[in-house]
Enzyme design. Structure first.
Site, PDB file in Angstrom:
ATOM      1  N   CYS A 269       0.834  -1.204   0.000  1.00 40.08           N
ATOM      2  CA  CYS A 269       0.000   0.000   0.000  1.00 40.08           C
ATOM      3  C   CYS A 269       0.867   1.253   0.000  1.00 40.08           C
ATOM      4  O   CYS A 269       1.883   1.311   0.683  1.00 40.08           O
ATOM      5  CB  CYS A 269      -0.913   0.035   1.231  1.00 40.08           C
ATOM      6  SG  CYS A 269      -2.321  -1.055   1.098  1.00 40.08           S
TER       7      CYS A 269
ATOM      8  N   GLU B 156      -7.421   1.337   3.248  1.00 41.21           N
ATOM      9  CA  GLU B 156      -7.452   2.067   4.519  1.00 41.21           C
ATOM     10  C   GLU B 156      -8.816   1.919   5.195  1.00 41.21           C
ATOM     11  O   GLU B 156      -8.891   1.699   6.418  1.00 41.21           O
ATOM     12  CB  GLU B 156      -7.131   3.552   4.277  1.00 41.21           C
ATOM     13  CG  GLU B 156      -5.678   3.823   3.961  1.00 41.21           C
ATOM     14  CD  GLU B 156      -5.211   3.425   2.557  1.00 41.21           C
ATOM     15  OE1 GLU B 156      -4.005   3.501   2.299  1.00 41.21           O
ATOM     16  OE2 GLU B 156      -6.049   3.036   1.707  1.00 41.21           O
TER      17      GLU B 156
ATOM     18  N   ASP C 150     -11.807  -7.368  21.686  1.00 40.60           N
ATOM     19  CA  ASP C 150     -10.832  -7.389  22.775  1.00 40.60           C
ATOM     20  C   ASP C 150     -11.412  -6.806  24.063  1.00 40.60           C
ATOM     21  O   ASP C 150     -11.163  -7.324  25.152  1.00 40.60           O
ATOM     22  CB  ASP C 150      -9.581  -6.604  22.375  1.00 40.60           C
ATOM     23  CG  ASP C 150      -8.552  -6.583  23.490  1.00 40.60           C
ATOM     24  OD1 ASP C 150      -8.132  -7.675  23.924  1.00 40.60           O
ATOM     25  OD2 ASP C 150      -8.188  -5.489  23.937  1.00 40.60           O
TER      26      ASP C 150
END
Length: 157
Positions: free
Chosen positions: A75, A111, A125
């Site tokens: 990228c 992105e 998480d």
């Protein structure tokens, strides 16, 4: 069928974009995390032990967007002009949307995909303690449906 742009007879390469015009680019990506309904309620009520899940996921997603060229090897570093990460709640899911904008020579869909992915991973998480079953497994928790829903490239002239 179009050929692959990141490989040629010499091997892997970063695609040359120097000849392209700088134009407005936008990409929007979405994805969902499935959670137990009681976990959704904890997040909405702000009663998770690790803190504000949504604000943390927004920050993580924005940081991930900015670090995309460090994470995805081919990228291009892109001068971003804006990133927005928003969330919608369902009974047993949270849908994240990441919109990325830039004026540059190549698109920003990687992105946007990276931002939505990391935002969803951050949610996981932060709530994993309440999502685990008695065996430490995640029978209900899933990240799914990550995809680009819109890509915009303004033309010059």
């Amino acid at each position: 069928m179009k050929g692959l742009t990141h490989v040629d007879e010499k091997g892997v390469k970063m695609v040359e974009v120097g000849h392209k015009d700088v134009v407005f680019r936008k990409a929007v990506a979405k994805g969902r995390i499935k959670l137990k309904p009681e976990t959704i309620e904890l997040i909405k009520a702000g009663k998770t032990k690790k803190g504000n899940v949504i604000a943390t996921a927004q920050i993580a997603g924005i940081l991930a967007v900015k670090k995309t060229p460090e994470l995805i090897p081919l990228c291009h570093p892109i001068p971003l002009t804006g990133v927005d990460i928003t969330f919608e709640f369902g009974e047993d899911y949270i849908e994240a949307t990441c919109e990325v904008r830039a004026y540059y020579k190549t698109g920003v869909e990687m992105e946007a995909l990276t931002g939505v992915s990391v935002a969803l991973l951050t949610i996981w998480d932060m709530v994993k303690a309440v999502e685990k079953d008695e065996h430490g497994q995640y029978p209900f928790t899933r990240i799914e449906g990550i995809h680009v829903v819109e890509k915009v490239k303004e033309t010059t002239g």
